[in-house]
Design an enzyme around this catalytic site. Structure first.
Site, PDB file in Angstrom:
ATOM      1  N   THR A  70     -67.754  14.233  23.574  1.00  0.00           N
ATOM      2  CA  THR A  70     -68.088  12.835  23.883  1.00  0.00           C
ATOM      3  C   THR A  70     -67.154  11.981  23.305  1.00  0.00           C
ATOM      4  O   THR A  70     -66.663  10.790  23.576  1.00  0.00           O
ATOM      5  CB  THR A  70     -69.712  12.674  23.560  1.00  0.00           C
ATOM      6  OG1 THR A  70     -70.430  13.535  24.228  1.00  0.00           O
ATOM      7  CG2 THR A  70     -70.017  11.305  23.629  1.00  0.00           C
ATOM      8  N   ASN A 149     -69.458  20.030  35.053  1.00  0.00           N
ATOM      9  CA  ASN A 149     -70.524  20.798  34.192  1.00  0.00           C
ATOM     10  C   ASN A 149     -71.525  21.316  34.935  1.00  0.00           C
ATOM     11  O   ASN A 149     -72.089  22.328  34.723  1.00  0.00           O
ATOM     12  CB  ASN A 149     -70.777  19.903  33.003  1.00  0.00           C
ATOM     13  CG  ASN A 149     -71.254  18.450  33.403  1.00  0.00           C
ATOM     14  OD1 ASN A 149     -70.674  17.791  33.970  1.00  0.00           O
ATOM     15  ND2 ASN A 149     -72.643  18.353  33.139  1.00  0.00           N
ATOM     16  N   THR A 235     -62.271  11.345   6.934  1.00  0.00           N
ATOM     17  CA  THR A 235     -62.006  12.735   6.392  1.00  0.00           C
ATOM     18  C   THR A 235     -61.975  13.853   7.371  1.00  0.00           C
ATOM     19  O   THR A 235     -63.314  13.649   7.949  1.00  0.00           O
ATOM     20  CB  THR A 235     -62.768  13.032   4.886  1.00  0.00           C
ATOM     21  OG1 THR A 235     -62.287  12.002   4.315  1.00  0.00           O
ATOM     22  CG2 THR A 235     -62.266  14.133   4.495  1.00  0.00           C
ATOM     23  N   CYS A 323     -83.059  15.026  31.906  1.00  0.00           N
ATOM     24  CA  CYS A 323     -84.494  15.043  31.454  1.00  0.00           C
ATOM     25  C   CYS A 323     -84.629  14.282  30.148  1.00  0.00           C
ATOM     26  O   CYS A 323     -85.618  14.917  29.355  1.00  0.00           O
ATOM     27  CB  CYS A 323     -84.842  16.610  31.396  1.00  0.00           C
ATOM     28  SG  CYS A 323     -86.865  16.497  31.450  1.00  0.00           S
TER      29      CYS A 323
HETATM   30  N1  PLP Z   1     -67.742  16.488  29.295  1.00  0.00           N
HETATM   31  C1  PLP Z   1     -68.395  17.489  30.079  1.00  0.00           C
HETATM   32  C2  PLP Z   1     -67.696  17.662  31.322  1.00  0.00           C
HETATM   33  C3  PLP Z   1     -69.178  18.222  29.312  1.00  0.00           C
HETATM   34  O1  PLP Z   1     -70.091  18.969  30.075  1.00  0.00           O
HETATM   35  C4  PLP Z   1     -69.896  17.906  27.783  1.00  0.00           C
HETATM   36  C5  PLP Z   1     -70.725  18.492  27.401  1.00  0.00           C
HETATM   37  O2  PLP Z   1     -71.758  19.104  28.328  1.00  0.00           O
HETATM   38  C6  PLP Z   1     -69.286  16.751  27.374  1.00  0.00           C
HETATM   39  C7  PLP Z   1     -68.039  15.901  28.073  1.00  0.00           C
HETATM   40  C8  PLP Z   1     -69.576  16.283  26.010  1.00  0.00           C
HETATM   41  O3  PLP Z   1     -69.076  17.253  25.100  1.00  0.00           O
HETATM   42  P1  PLP Z   1     -69.488  17.507  23.696  1.00  0.00           P
HETATM   43  O4  PLP Z   1     -71.110  18.091  23.813  1.00  0.00           O
HETATM   44  O5  PLP Z   1     -68.807  18.126  22.707  1.00  0.00           O
HETATM   45  O6  PLP Z   1     -70.029  16.079  23.396  1.00  0.00           O
END
Ligand code: PLP
Length: 389
Positions: A70, A149, A235, A323
């Site tokens: 993210t 995803n 850090t 959800c």
């Molecule tokens: N992008 C995609 C396609 C994801 O599937 C996910 C998490 O499910 C993320 C970004 C976010 O990753 P993180 O959980 O490491 O923040």
């Protein structure tokens, strides 16, 4: 427990864990400290950077460690939008991105950006004609995910990268769900910015990276000290970075063989489900997919109820529905693929991984047959023919 939700998160590879331990318990210095104890931690971070760069196929200076997929997506999108040299405010993305990208685009819209959300076809593949015609003189970024995803669908990112390069527009791809599942080097995708995350490839949670191709100008999102080439202050999570590098190297090393194994297991799952349960659809099956993901829609039943039914039987899977509010919305990905809301609501995602064995698939299909039959009886929708595979 049978865990079939590897797109949500994965276990920590014991080899990554072992690599981390010294940096949690003994060599816990601050990498920015000027004495030897700090230098040891700095050396570990830089060795990890070299290792990740080798796997990605780039220079170590092009890797920025961060805390999550993210954050990596945020750094790419906000970083380009706020870069001093950005010559416009138009961003092109797709309707099926992860919320890490979609909600960042929405936030940037509030700050004055214009965002085009490209449509996808029935199999979730981005409309390349729409992409090409969406580009304008003020387009500052194209961001299109590598693998989705929910469905596992893989986008033609090399093709998009070629278009972006010709037009001189920076291109970001969210490779969180493809990294370590497909063997190709991430820099080879041709994007200028690539996000990937540790906990999706058997690394520790709280670890991730953004590949920033040399010459791509982005502004930091987190300001403070000059860590991570001035792009991500704070850090460093030394143990997390060490574990991330180890897990990334191992995942890519084994991606080809593990991919073949997982694809065979997924074919087994989909084959058995199709022959044992009526009115089932495999979403996005005609598009290229990462080998571990299967997204199924069962007519007349709610995905949430299937997940709960499987949970009772010791199986972890998930729906495509967001959800967060306790009021499941149909998946934005499946809706964008043209599924009617009631079909999108009946969808469930199985994502296989290192722990998955043939017996797990067979047990899961039997549990699914029972669960779907039970739910269809309750809702008096069409029943499956019965009989276990
Ligand atoms: N992008 C995609 C396609 C994801 O599937 C996910 C998490 O499910 C993320 C970004 C976010 O990753 P993180 O959980 O490491 O923040």
């Amino acid at each position: 427990m049978i865990y079939l939700d590897h797109n949500a998160t994965t276990s920590l590879d014991p080899r990554a864990f072992e690599a981390m331990v010294p940096y949690l318990c003994e060599r816990w210095g601050n990498p920015s400290s000027p004495y030897r104890f700090g230098n040891e931690a700095r050396a570990a971070v830089e060795r990890a950077r070299e290792r990740v760069a080798e796997v990605v196929g780039c220079k170590p200076a092009e890797i920025v460690f961060c805390s999550s997929g993210t954050e990596s997506d945020n750094l790419a999108l906000r970083g380009v939008a706020h870069a001093p040299r950005s010559r416009g405010n138009h961003i092109v993305t797709t309707a099926i991105e992860h919320h890490a990208v979609l909600n960042t685009c929405k936030a940037l819209e509030k700050q004055g950006c214009r965002v085009t959300y490209l449509p996808v076809d029935r199999d979730g593949v981005v409309d390349m004609v729409a992409l090409a015609s969406s580009l304008a003189a003020d387009t500052i970024l194209i961001t299109v995910m590598h693998a989705n995803n929910e469905t596992g669908g893989v986008q033609p990112v090399e093709e998009i990268a070629a278009i972006a390069r010709t037009r001189g527009i920076p291109f970001h791809t969210d490779a969180v769900q493809s990294a370590g599942k497909l063997p190709q080097q991430l820099a080879g995708l041709g994007a200028d910015l690539v996000s990937f995350s540790g906990h999706k490839l058997y690394g520790p949670k709280g670890s991730a990276a953004l590949y920033v191709r040399h010459g791509t100008v982005i502004a930091p999102v987190i300001t403070g000290g000059g860590h991570e080439h001035g792009l991500r202050a704070g850090t460093e999570n030394v143990a997390g970075i060490v574990g991330f590098a180890e897990a990334t190297a191992l995942a890519f090393e084994g991606a080809e063989a593990e991919g073949r194994r997982l694809q065979a297991l997924r074919d087994r799952l989909e084959g058995q489900v199709r022959s044992a349960i009526r009115k089932v659809k495999v979403n996005g099956a005609r598009a290229p997919r990462v080998p571990n993901t299967s997204n199924l829609s069962f007519e007349g039943v709610d995905g949430e109820s299937i997940v709960l039914g499987l949970d009772v039987r010791g199986i972890c899977a998930s729906t495509g529905s967001a959800c967060a509010t306790g009021d499941p919305e149909p998946s934005h990905v499946l809706l964008a693929m043209g599924l009617p809301a009631r079909e999108a609501q009946g969808s469930i995602r199985f994502s296989l991984g290192r722990e998955t064995r043939e017996e797990d698939i067979d047990v899961t299909v039997r549990a699914l047959v029972d669960t779907v039959a039970q739910l269809r009886r309750i809702s008096s929708a069409p029943d499956e023919p019965g009989g276990h595979p």
